[in-house]
Scaffold this motif. Structure first.
Motif, PDB file in Angstrom:
ATOM      1  N   ASP A 192      43.785  63.317  26.400  1.00 37.64           N
ATOM      2  CA  ASP A 192      42.935  64.173  25.461  1.00 37.64           C
ATOM      3  C   ASP A 192      41.484  63.742  25.276  1.00 37.64           C
ATOM      4  N   LYS A 227      52.802  58.447  23.842  1.00 36.25           N
ATOM      5  CA  LYS A 227      51.840  58.737  23.062  1.00 36.25           C
ATOM      6  C   LYS A 227      50.364  58.270  23.087  1.00 36.25           C
ATOM      7  N   ILE A 229      48.857  60.286  26.176  1.00 35.32           N
ATOM      8  CA  ILE A 229      48.437  61.542  25.947  1.00 35.32           C
ATOM      9  C   ILE A 229      47.220  61.446  25.368  1.00 35.32           C
ATOM     10  N   ARG A 235      49.171  65.120  30.942  1.00 34.80           N
ATOM     11  CA  ARG A 235      49.428  65.451  29.738  1.00 34.80           C
ATOM     12  C   ARG A 235      50.683  65.987  29.661  1.00 34.80           C
ATOM     13  N   GLY A 266      53.879  64.055  27.934  1.00 36.31           N
ATOM     14  CA  GLY A 266      54.429  65.118  26.766  1.00 36.31           C
ATOM     15  C   GLY A 266      55.824  65.145  26.921  1.00 36.31           C
TER      16      GLY A 266
END
Length: 521
Positions: free
Chosen positions: A423, A416, A419, A454, A458
């Motif tokens: 972003d 998490k 990611i 990502r 993910g």
């Protein structure tokens, strides 16, 4: 301590060689190194306060610094009950046992109880992480150890003072206890803020690391001088600085600091456990009036007592609060018995017990020897040795027997976080596209890199990866490492040929090493 002669110097050399050999054996034998370091070594006389003032502050600061404030808050209830309630109960039960079964006076019995009441997570958590114990169990054991150090050493201070002074007032001690605890926390917060203010204005990695190293002493010594808990002051300052340090430091400071503290903690823990062996021979010489059978019996009895008390206290604190509170039951269901059993068996004793035992005064105010000091130190050492050997060596088997399953909290939170970082990087890339120095082909390469990351993280987060994304990543890492190894060898060869300096070689290879380390993410 007097100057060393040739004989003592040879003993010290033998100690260092023996310690190095034991440390080398610890890893292949898969035995936590403190277990191997509590063996007999040469005799050296040590001042009682030397460990408390010389070794404990930086160790406490480092442990507190690396303790997650979030985990402390989330597990505040079980940590508080274990670190305060269990410490007090252990001290009392050990004192009663020592008085009636061993024949120690009440005051000396309470000194022994305070000395052996705190736990040390060093061996337990290293084993637990390797075997995949749930993260919350590890967080509770670590948090308990951090807080119970302060509780135990405050109780030890009052128990030892009662023996030294020859008198004890409960009301006076209660008032002093509150002042000692609250004052220690206050000193830690105040000095932590001062150090944070200084660190914010310093941009010099070696100086910042030196300040961090000295923080334990800078906090501990003033707190002790005004009569409050230096231990709680250091712990408070350590947690405070650990929370704020990311905003105060650069990449270089963090990388250098990580290396410094890893080596420093290893050496200091080794020194602390080795010091027990240094003190062991004179202690045994003073116990010549007692048989080995008697001493071993006392040690075995007290080990059974501290283990039974921990288990007897562990299950009620897991169940009673939930019986009394419906909202707690719904918010935090009762953990399985295996979870509680692990925490019970993980209650090993270590550095704090050794430090407190060695800090017992040599004499009382009247000039008489501290009553039964050698026996108390021997019993404390025996309990440390027993918990490390018996519980430490059997903990892997106990974890497997309990069938504790690794949770995926760390892995999910790691994915998490990565990611989120990806972003943020992409968002910043979009903001910079209009800048003259940002080329379109470079931006496209960055998008491809971030998109791959990502997708990779993910897939880790939602468990959808069939192995393809991770396999591509592993192949890329393998190829990149082969190329980095070639670059490294070429740079070292230039140094060997005299074409570049040592400093240039180290600077370039460090950059290559940092890039290598990034491949794992």
């Amino acid at each position: 301590m007097g100057s060393f002669g040739a004989h003592e110097e040879l003993q010290l050399l033998m100690l260092l060689v023996a310690a190095a050999g034991l440390l080398l054996l610890a890893d292949p034998l898969r035995i936590p190194y403190p277990i191997l370091l509590v063996v007999g070594v040469p005799t050296v006389t040590l001042a009682p306060d030397a460990v408390i003032f010389g070794i404990l502050p930086p160790l406490l600061y480092s442990a507190a610094f690396n303790t997650g404030l979030r985990d402390l808050k989330r597990n505040l209830r079980p940590i508080s009950l274990l670190a305060i309630g269990l410490v007090a109960l252990t001290m009392v039960v050990v004192a009663v046992t020592a008085h009636y079964a061993i024949g120690l006076s009440w005051s000396v019995s309470f000194v022994l109880g305070a000395v052996v009441s705190p736990t040390d997570p060093l061996a337990a958590t290293s084993i637990a992480r390797r075997l995949g114990v749930p993260r919350r169990a590890i967080a509770i054991v670590e948090g308990e150890s951090l807080v119970n150090d302060g509780t135990a050493l405050v109780l030890f201070k009052f128990a030892a003072a009662a023996v030294v002074a020859g008198s004890f007032s409960f009301l006076t001690a209660a008032g002093d206890f509150v002042w000692t605890v609250l004052g220690g926390i206050a000193v830690g917060l105040v000095l932590g803020r001062v150090i944070r203010f200084i660190r914010y204005r310093v941009d010099n990695p070696p100086l910042e690391i030196t300040i961090a190293f000295l923080t334990g002493y800078v906090v501990f010594l003033p707190a002790s001088a005004i009569g409050v808990s230096g231990v709680l002051a250091v712990v408070t300052a350590g947690v405070y600085m650990g929370w704020h340090t990311p905003e105060l430091t650069t990449v270089d400071t963090r990388l250098q600091g990580d290396g410094f503290w890893a080596i420093f903690n290893f050496v200091l823990n080794a020194l602390l456990f080795g010091l027990v062996g240094l003190q062991l021979q004179p202690i045994l010489d003073q116990l010549h009036g007692r048989s080995w059978e008697e001493l071993v019996g006392y040690a075995a009895l007290l080990w059974v007592v501290v283990v039974v008390v921990r288990f007897a206290f562990g299950f009620p604190i897991a169940h009673v609060p939930r019986w009394l509170s419906r909202s707690l039951r719904e918010r935090d269901p009762t953990p399985p018995w295996q979870f509680v059993s692990f925490i019970g068996w993980a209650g090993m004793r270590g550095g704090i017990t050794l430090a407190a035992a060695l800090a017992i005064p040599l004499e009382t105010d009247s000039g008489a020897p501290f009553p039964d000091r050698s026996l108390v130190v021997f019993l404390a050492f025996s309990i440390v040795l027993s918990t490390l050997l018996i519980q430490g060596l059997t903990l892997p088997a106990v974890v497997r027997l309990l069938k504790l399953e690794r949770d995926d909290l760390d892995d999910r939170e790691d994915a998490k976080a990565r990611i989120h970082a990806v972003d943020a990087g992409l968002a910043r890339l979009e903001e910079l596209l209009d800048e003259d120095w940002v080329r379109e082909d470079t931006a496209e390469r960055m998008r491809g890199l971030y998109d791959f990351r990502r997708n990779r993280f993910g897939a880790r987060l939602d468990g959808s990866d069939d192995g393809g994304i991770e396999a591509r990543s592993q192949d890329y890492q393998r190829l990149r490492r082969e190329l980095l190894n070639a670059e490294r060898s070429a740079v070292v060869a230039l140094r060997n040929e005299g074409k570049i300096s040592e400093d240039v070689m180290q600077r370039v290879t460090r950059d290559l090493d940092l890039e290598d380390s990034r491949l794992d993410v």
